[in-house]
Design an enzyme around this catalytic site. Structure first.
Site, PDB file in Angstrom:
ATOM      1  N   ALA A   1       4.789 -17.900   9.550  1.00 46.65           N
ATOM      2  CA  ALA A   1       5.659 -16.862   8.909  1.00 46.65           C
ATOM      3  C   ALA A   1       5.477 -15.629   8.350  1.00 46.65           C
ATOM      4  O   ALA A   1       4.131 -15.206   8.451  1.00 46.65           O
ATOM      5  CB  ALA A   1       5.763 -17.902   7.439  1.00 46.65           C
TER       6      ALA A   1
ATOM      7  N   HIS B   1      -9.551  -9.915   6.682  1.00 44.42           N
ATOM      8  CA  HIS B   1     -10.741  -9.025   6.133  1.00 44.42           C
ATOM      9  C   HIS B   1     -10.400  -7.795   7.113  1.00 44.42           C
ATOM     10  O   HIS B   1     -10.443  -6.535   6.413  1.00 44.42           O
ATOM     11  CB  HIS B   1     -11.929  -9.645   6.272  1.00 44.42           C
ATOM     12  CG  HIS B   1     -12.264 -10.603   5.444  1.00 44.42           C
ATOM     13  ND1 HIS B   1     -13.193 -10.707   4.459  1.00 44.42           N
ATOM     14  CD2 HIS B   1     -11.781 -11.814   5.415  1.00 44.42           C
ATOM     15  CE1 HIS B   1     -13.143 -11.917   3.762  1.00 44.42           C
ATOM     16  NE2 HIS B   1     -12.622 -12.397   4.594  1.00 44.42           N
TER      17      HIS B   1
ATOM     18  N   ASP C   1     -18.183  -5.295   4.675  1.00 46.92           N
ATOM     19  CA  ASP C   1     -17.424  -6.334   4.041  1.00 46.92           C
ATOM     20  C   ASP C   1     -18.276  -7.472   3.183  1.00 46.92           C
ATOM     21  O   ASP C   1     -19.428  -7.380   3.552  1.00 46.92           O
ATOM     22  CB  ASP C   1     -16.776  -7.359   5.297  1.00 46.92           C
ATOM     23  CG  ASP C   1     -15.920  -8.397   4.785  1.00 46.92           C
ATOM     24  OD1 ASP C   1     -14.694  -8.174   4.677  1.00 46.92           O
ATOM     25  OD2 ASP C   1     -16.587  -9.444   4.485  1.00 46.92           O
TER      26      ASP C   1
ATOM     27  N   THR D   1     -13.103  -8.853  -0.636  1.00 48.92           N
ATOM     28  CA  THR D   1     -11.727  -8.869  -0.489  1.00 48.92           C
ATOM     29  C   THR D   1     -11.163 -10.096  -1.302  1.00 48.92           C
ATOM     30  O   THR D   1     -10.140 -10.582  -1.030  1.00 48.92           O
ATOM     31  CB  THR D   1     -11.227  -9.162   0.893  1.00 48.92           C
ATOM     32  OG1 THR D   1     -12.242 -10.195   1.454  1.00 48.92           O
ATOM     33  CG2 THR D   1     -11.401  -8.006   1.801  1.00 48.92           C
TER      34      THR D   1
ATOM     35  N   GLU E   1     -12.825 -19.650  -2.012  1.00 46.02           N
ATOM     36  CA  GLU E   1     -12.740 -19.625  -3.175  1.00 46.02           C
ATOM     37  C   GLU E   1     -11.242 -19.737  -3.753  1.00 46.02           C
ATOM     38  O   GLU E   1     -10.945 -19.559  -5.073  1.00 46.02           O
ATOM     39  CB  GLU E   1     -13.105 -18.151  -3.574  1.00 46.02           C
ATOM     40  CG  GLU E   1     -12.078 -17.014  -3.767  1.00 46.02           C
ATOM     41  CD  GLU E   1     -11.403 -16.528  -2.466  1.00 46.02           C
ATOM     42  OE1 GLU E   1     -10.750 -15.419  -2.417  1.00 46.02           O
ATOM     43  OE2 GLU E   1     -11.585 -17.408  -1.427  1.00 46.02           O
TER      44      GLU E   1
ATOM     45  N   GLU F   1       0.081 -10.304  -2.802  1.00 45.50           N
ATOM     46  CA  GLU F   1       1.222  -9.965  -1.958  1.00 45.50           C
ATOM     47  C   GLU F   1       2.337 -10.779  -3.179  1.00 45.50           C
ATOM     48  O   GLU F   1       3.497 -10.029  -3.518  1.00 45.50           O
ATOM     49  CB  GLU F   1       1.349 -10.564  -0.937  1.00 45.50           C
ATOM     50  CG  GLU F   1       0.951  -9.648   0.439  1.00 45.50           C
ATOM     51  CD  GLU F   1       1.019 -10.295   1.569  1.00 45.50           C
ATOM     52  OE1 GLU F   1       1.778 -11.595   2.035  1.00 45.50           O
ATOM     53  OE2 GLU F   1       0.596  -9.662   2.693  1.00 45.50           O
TER      54      GLU F   1
ATOM     55  N   HIS G   1      -1.516 -21.597  -1.106  1.00 49.33           N
ATOM     56  CA  HIS G   1      -2.937 -21.910  -0.946  1.00 49.33           C
ATOM     57  C   HIS G   1      -4.080 -21.136  -1.918  1.00 49.33           C
ATOM     58  O   HIS G   1      -5.073 -21.148  -2.219  1.00 49.33           O
ATOM     59  CB  HIS G   1      -3.686 -21.853   0.429  1.00 49.33           C
ATOM     60  CG  HIS G   1      -3.685 -20.391   0.884  1.00 49.33           C
ATOM     61  ND1 HIS G   1      -2.310 -19.801   1.209  1.00 49.33           N
ATOM     62  CD2 HIS G   1      -4.566 -19.696   1.546  1.00 49.33           C
ATOM     63  CE1 HIS G   1      -2.892 -18.602   1.492  1.00 49.33           C
ATOM     64  NE2 HIS G   1      -3.872 -18.619   1.811  1.00 49.33           N
TER      65      HIS G   1
ATOM     66  N   TRP H   1      -6.849 -14.790  -1.888  1.00 49.93           N
ATOM     67  CA  TRP H   1      -6.485 -13.613  -2.325  1.00 49.93           C
ATOM     68  C   TRP H   1      -5.470 -12.592  -1.991  1.00 49.93           C
ATOM     69  O   TRP H   1      -4.679 -11.844  -2.762  1.00 49.93           O
ATOM     70  CB  TRP H   1      -7.854 -12.863  -3.110  1.00 49.93           C
ATOM     71  CG  TRP H   1      -7.640 -11.725  -3.903  1.00 49.93           C
ATOM     72  CD1 TRP H   1      -7.787 -10.578  -3.868  1.00 49.93           C
ATOM     73  CD2 TRP H   1      -7.402 -12.064  -5.054  1.00 49.93           C
ATOM     74  NE1 TRP H   1      -7.759  -9.809  -5.117  1.00 49.93           N
ATOM     75  CE2 TRP H   1      -7.426 -10.889  -5.913  1.00 49.93           C
ATOM     76  CE3 TRP H   1      -7.193 -13.429  -6.100  1.00 49.93           C
ATOM     77  CZ2 TRP H   1      -7.173 -10.772  -7.276  1.00 49.93           C
ATOM     78  CZ3 TRP H   1      -6.874 -13.075  -7.294  1.00 49.93           C
ATOM     79  CH2 TRP H   1      -7.029 -12.000  -7.919  1.00 49.93           C
TER      80      TRP H   1
ATOM     81  N   GLN I   1       4.839 -13.503   6.288  1.00 49.27           N
ATOM     82  CA  GLN I   1       4.825 -14.067   4.881  1.00 49.27           C
ATOM     83  C   GLN I   1       5.423 -12.586   3.899  1.00 49.27           C
ATOM     84  O   GLN I   1       6.202 -12.928   2.955  1.00 49.27           O
ATOM     85  CB  GLN I   1       3.466 -14.263   4.437  1.00 49.27           C
ATOM     86  CG  GLN I   1       3.083 -14.575   3.061  1.00 49.27           C
ATOM     87  CD  GLN I   1       1.937 -15.119   2.683  1.00 49.27           C
ATOM     88  OE1 GLN I   1       1.468 -16.176   3.255  1.00 49.27           O
ATOM     89  NE2 GLN I   1       1.094 -14.390   1.743  1.00 49.27           N
TER      90      GLN I   1
END
Length: 469
Positions: free
Chosen positions: A339, A16, A108, A130, A380, A364, A356, A359, A341
């Site tokens: 990692a 976030h 947020d 987000t 979520e 990405e 997983h 979001w 990512q």
């Protein structure tokens, strides 16, 4: 020239915080009439946010204030602990902004109780969301069902599926987030969604080309119409500065030697880990698929501990994985801990991503044109997995309903044959999913440029803020 002063209050979790910092940079680079102050809340006993805030180029337009630390109440319920932490910070926030001429608050999605502070200063407050536009619509709609129609989580759980305006297809109940189908989370969900509804608008890390149905539902649906949304994404996280680049140079070098789109990358976010039975099934699937792979394998925290997974010491890897696995796969794969990512997804050798479905990771993956295989864990992520597979057709399914309840056990073991099918399918060079993801990747790069939808929405948001001066 008087600048419009925007105060950001990010949630104290890395995903976030980094998105908020990237969004702040996007705003001030776009319009020099804005000045942004970021109020950083630190979680007790953690220093991970420092790494990010210290790397921000402080300027006349961007200022960071670390709020004084407050102690967390002792409770096993993370929702109420978080609310208590935020409430305790309200005086600190008021103090920090008392000498600023604030125009707008951007809070947020988990800091909506700070909207009360914005109201005291009589300025608008936007929620920085987000996750997806579809998921925002789900929260608002389900809150209305609970409040207006006296539906509750027990009734929801008995349905097989639910029709939601922000989704084109009915959503299976087992793909809904735990917060709306578990009785014990109901009060948390109700206060959370009620907080969302106090906002003057929503800035969403998504884009209209990706979620056209969901964005349109905010114009056409009776419950959602009239709520201002600004899909301004994809706001991507550059590589976190938490590790020494030397640590992963060899992974990138190894990828350089692999054929294009041939490697499957398995990575489950900063909180994702599995027990040894599940790790063995993943290993079996990888080996049976024969695919080249990079696997970010993390060590689960001790039972009942609220800490993030860690990296396995090299000496322990052999005992967690099937006997001889590392030896047999030494030519075709790498098992690593944490990692880098974005760098792995951006590499031309990477052809599929077992994820997983957080979001940020989803955005990405789409941005870099890498198809996903869905394996949600919590929050979520089940809803994101459903949206990716069934709505957007941009992912293949390993699971849509695997979940681990907070500090609990997984609901089932995902078998090796299911994982292997997902790996083969996500690496399919001629698959429809790959074609769709490549097309959306192009759109995700254009949407932030002049003429793109996110560029236009960002302009509208800035006009709104400037008008408040």
């Amino acid at each position: 020239m008087k600048k419009a002063e925007v105060v950001f209050i990010p949630f104290p979790a890395v995903g976030h915080l980094v998105s908020a910092l990237e969004f702040a940079k996007l705003l001030i680079n776009r319009d020099n009439r804005l000045r942004i102050t970021i109020l950083v809340i630190k979680l007790p006993q953690t220093a991970e946010s420092d790494v990010y805030t210290k790397s921000i180029p402080i300027s006349d337009s961007l200022n960071v204030i670390n709020l004084p630390e407050v102690s967390l109440p002792q409770t096993s319920d993370p929702g109420s602990a978080m609310n208590a932490l935020l409430d305790a910070h309200k005086p600190n926030v008021k103090q920090a902004v008392s000498n600023l001429d604030v125009t707008t608050f951007v809070v947020d999605m988990f800091c909506t109780n700070m909207i009360d502070v914005a109201k005291e200063f009589s300025v608008p407050a936007f929620v920085f969301f987000t996750s997806s536009v579809a998921f925002l619509g789900l929260n608002l709609h389900i809150h209305t069902l609970f409040e207006r129609d006296n539906v509750d989580s027990t009734q929801l759980e008995q349905l097989t599926e639910l029709s939601l305006p922000s989704f084109a297809n009915s959503v299976p109940t087992k793909s809904l987030p735990s917060a709306v189908i578990r009785k014990e989370s109901e009060s948390f969900f109700m206060s959370y969604a009620k907080g969302l509804k106090k906002a003057d608008g929503f800035i969403v890390n998504s884009f209209e080309e990706l979620e056209s149905h969901a964005v349109h539902s905010f114009l056409s649906d009776t419950i959602l119409a009239g709520l201002r949304i600004y899909p301004v994404g994809p706001i991507l996280n550059p590589e976190p500065k938490t590790k020494d680049p030397i640590d992963y140079d060899d992974i990138i070098k190894w990828l350089d030697d692999q054929p294009p789109s041939s490697v499957v990358f398995l990575c489950f976010g900063s909180r994702g880990s599995f027990d040894e039975d599940q790790v063995k099934e993943i290993a079996l699937a990888i080996e049976n698929s024969g695919a080249r792979f990079v696997w970010s394998l993390r060590k689960p925290p001790p039972k009942g501990a609220m800490i993030a997974p860690s990296d396995y010491p090299l000496s322990d890897l052999g005992s967690v994985l099937p006997e001889g696995f590392l030896y047999r796969t030494v030519e075709i794969g790498r098992v690593i801990g944490w990692a880098p990512q974005a760098q792995i997804l951006a590499h031309p050798a990477t052809g599929g991503f077992v994820s997983h479905c957080g979001w940020n990771s989803t955005l990405e993956s789409i941005y870099f044109g890498v198809p996903l295989a869905t394996w949600p864990i919590f929050a979520e992520q089940q809803t994101n997995a459903f949206e990716l597979v069934c709505e957007l057709k941009m992912a293949v399914e390993i699971s849509l309903d695997y979940r681990v309840e907070f500090l609990g056990e997984p609901n089932y073991l995902v078998t090796a044959d299911k994982i292997e099918r997902g790996i083969r399918s996500v690496l399919d060079k001629d698959g429809e999913v790959r074609k769709k993801v490549k097309e959306m990747s192009e759109k995700s790069k254009k949407t932030l440029l002049e003429g793109g939808s996110s560029y236009t929405y960002l302009g509208r948001l800035i006009d709104y803020i400037i008008d408040e001066v």
